[in-house]
Design an enzyme around this catalytic site. Structure first.
Site, PDB file in Angstrom:
ATOM      1  N   HIS A 349      20.200  80.531  25.491  1.00 36.22           N
ATOM      2  CA  HIS A 349      20.644  79.379  24.703  1.00 36.22           C
ATOM      3  C   HIS A 349      22.139  79.482  24.441  1.00 36.22           C
ATOM      4  CE1 HIS A 349      20.234  76.022  21.903  1.00 36.22           C
ATOM      5  NE2 HIS A 349      21.026  76.689  21.085  1.00 36.22           N
ATOM      6  N   ALA A 350      22.880  78.431  24.783  1.00 32.88           N
ATOM      7  CA  ALA A 350      24.346  78.459  24.689  1.00 32.88           C
ATOM      8  C   ALA A 350      24.807  78.623  23.244  1.00 32.88           C
ATOM      9  CB  ALA A 350      24.928  77.182  25.275  1.00 32.88           C
ATOM     10  N   HIS A 379      31.789  71.707  24.786  1.00 35.42           N
ATOM     11  CA  HIS A 379      31.309  71.732  23.396  1.00 35.42           C
ATOM     12  C   HIS A 379      31.456  73.127  22.789  1.00 35.42           C
ATOM     13  CE1 HIS A 379      28.583  70.869  19.968  1.00 35.42           C
ATOM     14  NE2 HIS A 379      28.267  72.146  20.137  1.00 35.42           N
ATOM     15  N   GLU A 380      30.945  74.141  23.476  1.00 39.92           N
ATOM     16  CA  GLU A 380      30.956  75.490  22.911  1.00 39.92           C
ATOM     17  C   GLU A 380      32.376  76.001  22.686  1.00 39.92           C
ATOM     18  OE1 GLU A 380      28.437  76.881  21.653  1.00 39.92           O
ATOM     19  OE2 GLU A 380      26.932  75.516  22.469  1.00 39.92           O
ATOM     20  N   HIS A 383      33.885  75.282  19.334  1.00 36.41           N
ATOM     21  CA  HIS A 383      33.614  76.260  18.270  1.00 36.41           C
ATOM     22  C   HIS A 383      34.630  77.392  18.322  1.00 36.41           C
ATOM     23  CE1 HIS A 383      29.813  74.481  17.054  1.00 36.41           C
ATOM     24  NE2 HIS A 383      29.324  74.558  18.280  1.00 36.41           N
ATOM     25  N   GLU A 408      29.967  71.356  14.710  1.00 36.09           N
ATOM     26  CA  GLU A 408      29.278  70.693  15.819  1.00 36.09           C
ATOM     27  C   GLU A 408      30.061  69.475  16.291  1.00 36.09           C
ATOM     28  OE1 GLU A 408      26.591  71.785  17.398  1.00 36.09           O
ATOM     29  OE2 GLU A 408      26.529  73.528  16.076  1.00 36.09           O
ATOM     30  N   HIS A 510      13.044  73.758  13.222  1.00 34.47           N
ATOM     31  CA  HIS A 510      13.885  73.936  12.039  1.00 34.47           C
ATOM     32  C   HIS A 510      13.085  73.965  10.737  1.00 34.47           C
ATOM     33  CE1 HIS A 510      16.514  72.620  15.246  1.00 34.47           C
ATOM     34  NE2 HIS A 510      17.548  73.063  14.576  1.00 34.47           N
ATOM     35  N   TYR A 520      23.308  67.922  11.560  1.00 33.56           N
ATOM     36  CA  TYR A 520      23.318  67.306  12.889  1.00 33.56           C
ATOM     37  C   TYR A 520      23.536  65.796  12.804  1.00 33.56           C
ATOM     38  CZ  TYR A 520      21.452  71.895  14.023  1.00 33.56           C
ATOM     39  OH  TYR A 520      21.298  73.249  14.141  1.00 33.56           O
TER      40      TYR A 520
END
Length: 611
Positions: A349-350, A379-380, A383, A408, A510, A520
């Site tokens: 999982h990224a 995206h990553e 962060h 995010e 979750h 989110y």
């Protein structure tokens, strides 16, 4: 062993620190402490917390990139140490929050310390152990969960994949019902007990219930935050309703009235996702004739140009350096996991990591050369660049996003920028093959099937839990309230009857994991505000959804000013630095999807778009 001893010493020091401030044998109380005592304790607590984040982070990294029984135990031990430290600090922070004369910054830090813990346990003997055992059990139920397909067992990840491609309504119904029955229903009693324990813990930290604790982490009162999110949802709800109406019509045309009626809610299992949270899996069923094909396939472009995982990451880094950010450190390239190792099990999982609160930045992925992972990389890395931007903040508690939606949203903003114009500048797309305006609806509808479709789901997960935590939703009504809320917000219904003993919320990760979800929803809204602000700064004149601000250092400088703030100021301050407004708003999203909205209204003319 030296590391363990050192870490434990820090924890012991942190726990003992209040005693040193107030009395030699007992933690400080509001009656005995002064504002100066509180500030001195905060400095000690900050140092202990910062150092433990490094120890815990390294343990977790080793586990996720080299899964063995031993590394699992190492990360569990580090996690337990972190948990004990955070609980002790949160309880002391709750006591110190009563001290008169504290500065606003001190009070804000005390709130941040308390709201870090999303599932607090009270000081009652055995409560923390009971909660931990219950959570381990229900997370185990989820992790080992399975459903059936054509009568044969199938695990959760395979169900997710199958529901995006299977077009047999009976098989979709079977997978949906079997997953929810086998995973959710058995955990209900344990979840009820966990709610009681967490609420007792939240009250010890000074909050009415666990939901109020979660909502207190946004620089406003819990009630103000709930009202803000509802206000933003009201702005974007009409767009969602138009999308819902159009998709329902397409599903009716595919399956007929007996499976999906032309009016009313949509059957949840028909939307290409186990939770109906994103609908991109059924884009092929709803794509408009002619406009549905956007004119190019990014996966094919990447492969044709000889991209490999490393080149994909280098390209992602190039987006940020084109804005004026410094390149990632050499250690990033030496220590990151870009591809799945052949010799061991890893978590694929990224995720993006900052291992030392300075510049030991890494990503962990198992990259495939395809469009999805190309977007994920952009995206990553968002962060990582955010983490480095705020590493000069004087407090570890400030080394976070301005709120939990910001982190995010930054990565998502960059992902929105993967437009045809950007691909041309990279040399991936031939300028002659840039899709014309006639393809805009296809471009936008593909985005909306994930971005817009997600919005009500992003709200209702926590809306339901807030009601559960407050007692407004009693255990006997858990399932009914869940389905009522899904109908109200999403306009979806289960594919079959659900009894009072069912516990469908538990079939979403979750919920058993106790992870707040509103972040989110915030990220979905904020990314469009950030994207629009960047495009305005870049002087973009065309349709908003075609904008690329690649190569614009003015945008980068303004973005960096916001990122450097971290969580040091209330999030409206950070929002204002980059966007010029302190108001979170769905307006930018509506402007982005304006052409699609007008098109949907034409397609839906004469239809009853309610449910």
């Amino acid at each position: 062993m030296k590391t363990l001893v050192s870490t434990m010493a820090l924890v012991v020091a942190a726990l003992a620190a209040p005693a040193a401030i107030a009395a030699p044998a007992a933690p400080a109380t509001a009656a005995t402490a002064t504002p100066a005592d509180v500030d001195a304790w905060l400095a000690q607590a900050d140092k202990a917390y910062a150092e433990q984040t490094v120890t815990s982070g390294r343990a977790e990294w080793v586990y996720e990139t080299y899964i063995t029984d031993d590394t699992a135990q190492i990360t569990a031990d580090a996690g337990a140490t972190m948990s004990k430290l955070q609980v002790a600090q949160a309880k002391q922070a709750a006591e110190f929050a009563k001290v008169p004369g504290l500065s606003p910054e001190t009070l804000r830090k005390l709130t941040m310390i308390r709201t870090q813990i999303t599932s607090p346990a009270p000081s009652t003997p055995g409560a923390a152990e009971e909660f931990s055992a219950l959570q381990a059990r229900i997370q185990g139920l989820y992790g080992k969960g399975h459903g059936t397909l054509r009568g044969q067992p199938i695990n959760g990840s395979d169900i997710e994949e199958a529901m995006a491609t299977d077009r047999n309504p009976d098989e979709l119904k079977e997978m949906w019902l079997s997953w929810h029955d086998s995973v959710g229903t058995p955990m209900k009693a344990d979840y009820v007990r966990m709610v009681d324990i967490a609420n007792a813990g939240a009250r010890e930290l000074g909050y009415a219930d666990t939901g109020a604790l979660w909502r207190a982490n946004y620089d406003m009162s819990p009630d103000q935050f709930a009202a803000l999110t509802e206000k933003v949802w009201a702005q974007v709800r009409p767009l969602y309703q138009q999308l819902h109406c159009y998709v329902r019509g397409k599903l009716n045309a595919r399956y007929g009235d007996a499976v999906q009626p032309r009016k009313g809610p949509i059957r949840a299992d028909l939307l290409g996702n186990m939770w109906a949270q994103e609908w991109g899996g059924i884009y092929d069923l709803v794509a408009p004739q002619g406009a549905g094909d956007i004119g190019y396939d990014l996966t094919s472009l990447l492969k044709d140009k000889g991209y490999d995982p490393l080149k994909m990451v280098k390209t992602g880094e190039g987006f940020y350096t084109s804005l004026g950010f410094q390149p990632l450190p050499a250690t990033f390239w030496q220590r990151s996991q870009f591809t799945k190792p052949r010799d061991r099990e890893v978590v694929c999982h990224a995720s993006a990591w900052d291992l030392d609160n300075v510049d030991d930045l890494r990503v962990k992925m198992c990259i495939k050369v395809d469009a999805s992972d190309f977007v994920t990389i952009h995206h990553e890395l968002g962060h990582n660049f955010y983490q480095r931007a705020y590493n000069q903040q004087p407090s570890r508690w400030y080394m976070e996003g301005a709120n939990d939606g910001f982190h995010e949203a930054i990565g998502d903003t960059m992902a929105l920028s993967i437009t045809p114009d950007y691909l041309v500048k990279l040399g991936l797309l031939d300028p002659a093959r840039v899709p014309g305006p006639d393809k805009d609806i296809g471009l936008l509808l593909r985005q909306a099937m994930d971005k817009v479709a997600f919005l009500p789901f992003g709200l209702l997960i926590d809306r339901w839990r807030w009601g559960v935590f407050s007692g407004e939703i009693a255990p006997a009504n858990y399932e009914k309230a869940w389905n009522d809320m899904r109908l109200s917000y999403q306009g979806v219904v289960p594919p079959g009857p659900r009894g009072a003993d069912a516990f469908d919320p538990g079939a979403k990760y979750h919920v058993p994991a106790g992870v707040p979800y509103t972040r989110y929803f915030l990220a979905r809204i904020l990314q469009f505000q950030f994207y629009e602000a960047a495009c305005k700064e870049a002087g973009w004149k065309g349709p908003l959804h075609r904008c690329s601000f690649y190569g614009n250092p003015k945008v980068g400088a303004k973005l960096d000013a916001m990122l450097k703030m971290g969580a040091s100021k209330p999030w409206p301050d950070a929002l204002e630095v980059f966007t010029g407004t302190r108001e979170m708003s769905g307006g930018a999203m509506l402007r982005y999807f304006a052409p699609l909205s007008a098109w949907l209204k034409k397609q839906n003319a004469g239809q009853d778009c309610g449910w």
